[in-house]
Design a protein around this motif. Structure first.
Motif, PDB file in Angstrom:
ATOM      1  N   LEU A   1       3.522  10.132   0.891  1.00 28.38           N
ATOM      2  CA  LEU A   1       3.170   8.728   1.085  1.00 28.38           C
ATOM      3  C   LEU A   1       4.375   7.837   0.789  1.00 28.38           C
ATOM      4  O   LEU A   1       5.191   8.145  -0.078  1.00 28.38           O
ATOM      5  CB  LEU A   1       1.991   8.343   0.196  1.00 28.38           C
ATOM      6  CG  LEU A   1       0.733   9.197   0.312  1.00 28.38           C
ATOM      7  CD1 LEU A   1      -0.488   8.440  -0.244  1.00 28.38           C
ATOM      8  CD2 LEU A   1       0.446   9.617   1.744  1.00 28.38           C
ATOM      9  N   GLU A   2       4.463   6.733   1.533  1.00 31.27           N
ATOM     10  CA  GLU A   2       5.563   5.778   1.339  1.00 31.27           C
ATOM     11  C   GLU A   2       4.976   4.396   1.120  1.00 31.27           C
ATOM     12  O   GLU A   2       3.893   4.086   1.623  1.00 31.27           O
ATOM     13  CB  GLU A   2       6.435   5.702   2.599  1.00 31.27           C
ATOM     14  CG  GLU A   2       7.114   6.999   2.945  1.00 31.27           C
ATOM     15  CD  GLU A   2       7.834   6.897   4.300  1.00 31.27           C
ATOM     16  OE1 GLU A   2       8.160   5.761   4.726  1.00 31.27           O
ATOM     17  OE2 GLU A   2       8.016   7.954   4.920  1.00 31.27           O
ATOM     18  N   LEU A   3       5.743   3.564   0.418  1.00 27.36           N
ATOM     19  CA  LEU A   3       5.345   2.169   0.260  1.00 27.36           C
ATOM     20  C   LEU A   3       5.276   1.554   1.653  1.00 27.36           C
ATOM     21  O   LEU A   3       6.183   1.733   2.474  1.00 27.36           O
ATOM     22  CB  LEU A   3       6.400   1.459  -0.592  1.00 27.36           C
ATOM     23  CG  LEU A   3       5.938   0.265  -1.411  1.00 27.36           C
ATOM     24  CD1 LEU A   3       4.691   0.532  -2.242  1.00 27.36           C
ATOM     25  CD2 LEU A   3       7.077  -0.192  -2.317  1.00 27.36           C
TER      26      LEU A   3
ATOM     27  N   ASN B   1       2.499  10.539  -5.080  1.00 31.90           N
ATOM     28  CA  ASN B   1       2.804  11.855  -4.491  1.00 31.90           C
ATOM     29  C   ASN B   1       2.703  12.992  -5.518  1.00 31.90           C
ATOM     30  O   ASN B   1       2.295  14.102  -5.170  1.00 31.90           O
ATOM     31  CB  ASN B   1       4.179  11.833  -3.821  1.00 31.90           C
ATOM     32  CG  ASN B   1       4.153  10.998  -2.551  1.00 31.90           C
ATOM     33  OD1 ASN B   1       3.295  11.210  -1.687  1.00 31.90           O
ATOM     34  ND2 ASN B   1       5.057  10.021  -2.448  1.00 31.90           N
TER      35      ASN B   1
ATOM     36  N   SER C   1       0.847  -1.203   0.000  1.00 31.51           N
ATOM     37  CA  SER C   1       0.000   0.000   0.000  1.00 31.51           C
ATOM     38  C   SER C   1       0.875   1.242   0.000  1.00 31.51           C
ATOM     39  O   SER C   1       2.105   1.144   0.110  1.00 31.51           O
ATOM     40  CB  SER C   1      -0.900   0.016   1.238  1.00 31.51           C
ATOM     41  OG  SER C   1      -0.133   0.357   2.391  1.00 31.51           O
ATOM     42  N   TYR C   2       0.245   2.407  -0.122  1.00 26.14           N
ATOM     43  CA  TYR C   2       0.935   3.680   0.062  1.00 26.14           C
ATOM     44  C   TYR C   2       0.325   4.383   1.265  1.00 26.14           C
ATOM     45  O   TYR C   2      -0.899   4.589   1.318  1.00 26.14           O
ATOM     46  CB  TYR C   2       0.841   4.560  -1.190  1.00 26.14           C
ATOM     47  CG  TYR C   2       1.878   4.162  -2.208  1.00 26.14           C
ATOM     48  CD1 TYR C   2       3.161   4.718  -2.177  1.00 26.14           C
ATOM     49  CD2 TYR C   2       1.599   3.194  -3.165  1.00 26.14           C
ATOM     50  CE1 TYR C   2       4.133   4.337  -3.098  1.00 26.14           C
ATOM     51  CE2 TYR C   2       2.567   2.797  -4.088  1.00 26.14           C
ATOM     52  CZ  TYR C   2       3.836   3.372  -4.046  1.00 26.14           C
ATOM     53  OH  TYR C   2       4.799   2.982  -4.944  1.00 26.14           O
TER      54      TYR C   2
END
Lengths: 333, 333
Positions: free
Chosen positions: B14-16, B314, B4-5
């Protein structure tokens, strides 16, 4: 000459004032005034608060009387009929709203107190359509306030299809509010009175209120679950409207019939969650005034009034200004 | 593990983020996310603006995908079905509102982005009732934004029985507004777009607007006669609401679907004269989401979207924050 009581200037005491009657137009009737209620809007007219007043100002728009003259085209009334006249004394009869029976949305309505001399007089004239027969069953001595106060609180019942299964709240129990209480109780609704005067509690129970809650006790209101279908505000002061919205059911509404001068302030989130509405309405159509008078006749609803002679009109106005009437003044000659 | 992000803290990029899927409850389905739109509310969730966010925050609630797993009690869907999921991911199924089909008024709704991990993920789970089949005729690659934006502007159509004979105004032509424009035009209404961006005019004509008026040109709005049955505000800024009420017909309404943080301020006189209403509504019930998707399928309505890969999430969010999208971003893996 027609005898009347008029304010000769902004906010002045009323004085005896005589005026020459105009020739009666073909669609109009002339009414001998038997009685006339006093409404807050009459005070606004006398004081010139809405910037529409001309002086001498003969206010008065809760008239009960008898037809004494009919114009050449009048077909709805005959001499001797007992009738009522409220806020509107005429309509254009040409617009979509007039044609649909929604005369009160006509943009060219005549007003009993602003377009002509009103009901604080021995005689008043009006468009025959704006003049409504008084049912025999109605206590006509006290009925004047129904023509403005009564129809104002009855209109939401018709507009929003309120039934006995609905829970109704009424904010402010005065001239309008006590009539709302009687009408929605007669319909069979569960009715909650929101009031800020503790001294009215016994009276409110007598009038049939199922529940009495202080309109300014925020914590008590906050504790109520959201259960109202309709809350009618009759007051002219600013309250925490978001708080009242929080106790209204999904698809319910907070409805204003009292002329609050302060802006209505609400949060969009108070409306969105439950698809709630805020709305307002003015008096009502001739058709709905008829319905209301028949409803009040059937259910033996009378305004609770104090009687004054026209000669005491300034005393009655002073009591109204000081909020000392229970609940409405009615004048007779 | 599910990819997900997520925002790891308030307002962060947002990050993995990978998480362990929970065991599937009996009434739930698991959806493989094919695409997910980005809505302003996702930004609010990422930024923690409503005080409800927990981190890591996996937002995303405009999901199109295929069922890959069904709980033991699921009867509405089967593996392989293409479905949509919007703002609500579950309901109590025990209250009067759930029983009446008004699940969106249930006081115990689960939210796709606040009650669980949302749609910015490879998989998302939800109560089978909140998951809606996607009609074959719908362009499913672009359909994600219908699940939140689409139903939000479709709900007033159903709630207020809007028909082709009504005149509708739409304030703000962005993610919600352009869908409103398409939907009310497809219904056959006369539609006026109120916008503050001149650069959209050609586009708005292309989308079918009958009339384009600047939402901030007070004198232009003042000149309009009162003719609107419904004006829908999709914006999140404060405008002169009394001005918009003045161009609404008797019994009409100004309806809010955009989350304005500033209080709504109106004069009671703007409401009373024509028995007008102000109201708001949130998304819609599963039944109405179905109706809306079928309506869009029948009328070939697709959101106007820009496509991004999840890896570019992003960039998409930055464009949304700067109001540079025409009109909605849709993410795919």
């Amino acid at each position: 000459m027609v005898k009347s009581y008029a304010a000769m200037s902004k906010g002045s005491e009323l004085e005896l004032f005589e005026f020459e009657p105009e020739d009666l137009e073909p669609n109009k009737v002339n009414i001998h005034v038997e009685s006339c209620g006093i409404c807050h809007s009459d005070i606004s007219a006398i004081d010139g608060s809405w910037g529409k007043s001309k002086y001498p100002m003969v206010a008065g728009h809760e008239v009960i009387g008898k037809i004494i003259e009919v114009g050449s085209n009048v077909s709805l009334h005959k001499i001797g009929d007992r009738v009522g006249l409220g806020w509107h004394s005429g309509y254009c009869h040409n617009c979509d709203y007039c044609n649909a029976g929604d005369h009160n949305f006509c943009s060219s309505t005549k007003k009993t107190v602003f377009s002509q001399h009103g009901g604080f007089a021995e005689e008043v004239t009006a468009d025959e359509v704006s003049v409504i027969p008084i049912p025999n069953g109605l206590n006509h001595q006290d009925a004047g306030p129904l023509l403005c106060g009564g129809i104002t609180v009855f209109t939401p019942l018709v507009e929003f299809n309120i039934t006995k299964d609905n829970k109704v709240g009424i904010i402010g129990i005065g001239g309008l509010g006590h009539l709302a209480l009687k009408i929605y109780k007669a319909l069979g609704c569960h009715v909650t009175a929101f009031t800020n005067s503790d001294d009215k509690n016994d009276l409110l129970e007598e009038l049939g209120a199922d529940e009495i809650i202080s309109s300014t006790d925020d914590s008590m209101i906050k504790a109520i679950e959201s259960r109202f279908d309709l809350i009618i505000s009759t007051v002219n002061v600013k309250l925490d409207w978001n708080l009242f919205l929080s106790i209204i059911k999904p698809r319910g509404r907070l409805h204003f019939v009292g002329a609050v001068l302060a802006p209505i302030e609400t949060s969009v989130f108070s409306l969105m969650g439950g698809r709630k509405s805020i709305s307002g309405s003015p008096v009502g159509s001739p058709e709905n005034i008829k319905k209301m008078l028949n409803f009040c006749s059937e259910h033996k609803i009378s305004p609770m009034v104090e009687h004054f002679k026209f000669a005491q009109i300034n005393d009655a106005i002073t009591k109204l200004r000081h909020n000392e009437l229970r609940f409405r003044a009615v004048l007779t000659w």
